[in-house]
Design an enzyme around this catalytic site. Structure first.
Site, PDB file in Angstrom:
ATOM      1  N   HIS A 115      42.768  45.774  28.788  1.00  0.00           N
ATOM      2  CA  HIS A 115      42.057  45.620  30.921  1.00  0.00           C
ATOM      3  C   HIS A 115      42.783  46.155  31.724  1.00  0.00           C
ATOM      4  CE1 HIS A 115      40.960  41.888  28.080  1.00  0.00           C
ATOM      5  NE2 HIS A 115      40.273  41.554  28.965  1.00  0.00           N
ATOM      6  N   LYS A 128      45.782  42.752  36.221  1.00  0.00           N
ATOM      7  CA  LYS A 128      45.270  40.829  35.231  1.00  0.00           C
ATOM      8  C   LYS A 128      47.116  41.278  35.528  1.00  0.00           C
ATOM      9  CE  LYS A 128      43.618  39.368  30.808  1.00  0.00           C
ATOM     10  NZ  LYS A 128      42.955  37.799  31.293  1.00  0.00           N
TER      11      LYS A 128
HETATM   12  N1  LIG Z   1      36.581  32.770  30.204  1.00  0.00           N
HETATM   13  C1  LIG Z   1      36.183  33.821  30.593  1.00  0.00           C
HETATM   14  O1  LIG Z   1      34.960  34.631  30.440  1.00  0.00           O
HETATM   15  C2  LIG Z   1      37.303  35.391  31.506  1.00  0.00           C
HETATM   16  C3  LIG Z   1      36.593  36.010  32.244  1.00  0.00           C
HETATM   17  C4  LIG Z   1      36.923  37.312  33.782  1.00  0.00           C
HETATM   18  C5  LIG Z   1      38.056  36.167  33.804  1.00  0.00           C
HETATM   19  N2  LIG Z   1      37.972  34.903  33.164  1.00  0.00           N
HETATM   20  C6  LIG Z   1      40.234  34.066  33.735  1.00  0.00           C
HETATM   21  O2  LIG Z   1      39.044  33.879  35.088  1.00  0.00           O
HETATM   22  C7  LIG Z   1      40.291  34.170  36.562  1.00  0.00           C
HETATM   23  C8  LIG Z   1      39.410  34.108  37.597  1.00  0.00           C
HETATM   24  O3  LIG Z   1      39.574  35.422  37.040  1.00  0.00           O
HETATM   25  P1  LIG Z   1      38.619  36.310  38.616  1.00  0.00           P
HETATM   26  O4  LIG Z   1      39.191  38.302  38.163  1.00  0.00           O
HETATM   27  O5  LIG Z   1      37.941  35.949  39.313  1.00  0.00           O
HETATM   28  O6  LIG Z   1      40.035  35.959  39.020  1.00  0.00           O
HETATM   29  P2  LIG Z   1      40.067  36.601  41.412  1.00  0.00           P
HETATM   30  O7  LIG Z   1      41.740  36.651  41.103  1.00  0.00           O
HETATM   31  O8  LIG Z   1      39.738  37.365  41.538  1.00  0.00           O
HETATM   32  O9  LIG Z   1      39.518  35.265  41.746  1.00  0.00           O
HETATM   33  C9  LIG Z   1      40.310  33.882  41.226  1.00  0.00           C
HETATM   34  C10 LIG Z   1      40.322  32.778  42.316  1.00  0.00           C
HETATM   35  O10 LIG Z   1      40.559  31.804  42.790  1.00  0.00           O
HETATM   36  C11 LIG Z   1      41.354  30.829  43.921  1.00  0.00           C
HETATM   37  N3  LIG Z   1      42.402  30.365  43.935  1.00  0.00           N
HETATM   38  C12 LIG Z   1      43.849  30.806  43.661  1.00  0.00           C
HETATM   39  N4  LIG Z   1      44.068  29.461  43.924  1.00  0.00           N
HETATM   40  C13 LIG Z   1      43.573  29.041  43.821  1.00  0.00           C
HETATM   41  C14 LIG Z   1      43.458  27.532  43.782  1.00  0.00           C
HETATM   42  N5  LIG Z   1      44.509  26.727  44.174  1.00  0.00           N
HETATM   43  N6  LIG Z   1      42.560  27.131  44.395  1.00  0.00           N
HETATM   44  C15 LIG Z   1      40.875  27.094  44.408  1.00  0.00           C
HETATM   45  N7  LIG Z   1      41.746  28.279  44.784  1.00  0.00           N
HETATM   46  C16 LIG Z   1      42.300  29.185  44.150  1.00  0.00           C
HETATM   47  C17 LIG Z   1      41.739  32.792  44.917  1.00  0.00           C
HETATM   48  O11 LIG Z   1      41.736  32.761  45.759  1.00  0.00           O
HETATM   49  C18 LIG Z   1      40.442  33.755  44.059  1.00  0.00           C
HETATM   50  O12 LIG Z   1      39.481  33.833  44.866  1.00  0.00           O
HETATM   51  C19 LIG Z   1      41.374  34.389  35.497  1.00  0.00           C
HETATM   52  O13 LIG Z   1      41.581  33.286  35.387  1.00  0.00           O
HETATM   53  C20 LIG Z   1      40.840  35.592  34.074  1.00  0.00           C
HETATM   54  O14 LIG Z   1      41.836  35.569  32.985  1.00  0.00           O
HETATM   55  C21 LIG Z   1      37.585  34.611  31.843  1.00  0.00           C
END
Ligand SMILES: NC(=O)c1ccc[n+]([C@@H]2O[C@H](COP(=O)([O-])OP(=O)(O)OC[C@H]3O[C@@H](n4cnc5c(N)ncnc54)[C@H](O)[C@@H]3O)[C@@H](O)[C@H]2O)c1
Length: 251
Positions: free
Chosen positions: A143, A147
């Protein structure tokens, strides 16, 4: 029209989904939740989930593990099903997900892509052939350098699908540097690589004597997860309490 609350709306995934849903005639985002409120998404954004009073059919979550407890409480309290995509949850949080799913519909998947979920099915079949024949099983995931959790939730989910097919006989090994000994037959090694802008690569290796079989999945953009999450949201809206996963959506 399925009304969606986007949890983590201003993050990378939240923004991909925001753009995707704009072109979807069957769904709309009615509110967003994010601790950061720095842009106009065309829907109201709440920095505290408890302040959100917008009626909705489903919540799609891509935020941070630290936000998941409050999200589950909200989902149970308002009886809104939730598609939980955030990875890196603790054991206690996974137990809380199960508890919440007795009161509301919860779909949790470490990887929302159709490809990975199909791979999980294929791995069960492969494991039942190669494991009894003595092949070693290893997973390597790659990744991007932003991450924070390792190994990826997807690598663990792939390992779990193999382990479930094999009566949970495998022990996961993440680090071979501390112990000097040959690998055990019942080890399942999981290695993580972090670098550049790699969206997500997972390789599952079955290594036997003079024969190696590799299954590889590559995600080239985050839209594969967004598409799966939106489809899962449409599926989960109106569903009774329970714990669902992507195989329910795929059918
Ligand atoms: N299941 C899947 O297929 C999959 C795919 C991609 C990413 N993910 C996961 O999804 C999550 C987010 O990924 P991303 O790339 O968008 O990350 P990112 O860091 O770009 O976005 C996360 C967002 O959540 C917000 N946030 C943080 N704490 C918060 C809170 N307490 N309340 C509300 N909002 C809050 C942040 O401000 C940010 O805007 C990660 O855990 C990632 O591993 C899962």
């Amino acid at each position: 029209m399925v009304k969606i609350i986007m949890h983590g709306c201003n993050g990378k995934m939240g923004q991909v989904i925001t753009d995707m849903v704009k072109n979807d005639d069957t769904a709309e985002i009615v509110a967003g939740i994010d601790v950061v409120d720095n842009r106009d998404n065309g829907y109201p954004v709440f920095t505290d989930i408890d302040a959100c009073d917008v009626p909705a059919d489903v919540i799609i979550d891509f935020a941070a593990a630290v936000a998941v407890d409050k999200l589950l409480d909200y989902s149970v309290k308002h009886k809104i099903p939730v598609v939980l995509c955030t990875t890196g949850l603790s054991e206690a949080q996974i137990a809380k997900v199960e508890e919440a799913s007795r009161k509301v519909a919860v779909l949790r998947s470490a990887n929302m892509s159709l490809g990975i979920n199909t791979l999980m099915k294929l791995l069960k079949e492969a494991a039942n052939i190669f494991a009894p024949a003595g092949y070693d099983i290893e997973i390597v995931e790659k990744h991007h350098n932003q991450k924070v959790d390792a190994p990826s939730g997807t690598a663990l989910a792939l390992a779990d699908s193999i382990n479930e097919a094999r009566n949970n006989e495998y022990e996961y090994v993440y680090d071979r540097s501390q112990v000097r000994k040959k690998r055990d037959k019942k080890e399942l090694g999981i290695s993580a690589v972090r670098g550049g802008t790699i969206v997500g690569e997972h390789e599952v290796i079955f290594a036997g004597v003079d024969e190696v079989i590799e299954f590889k999945h590559t995600a080239y953009s985050k839209s594969v997860f967004a598409k799966g999450a939106v489809e899962a949201g449409k599926y989960l809206a109106g569903k009774p309490a329970g714990l669902y996963n992507m195989s329910d959506v795929i059918g």
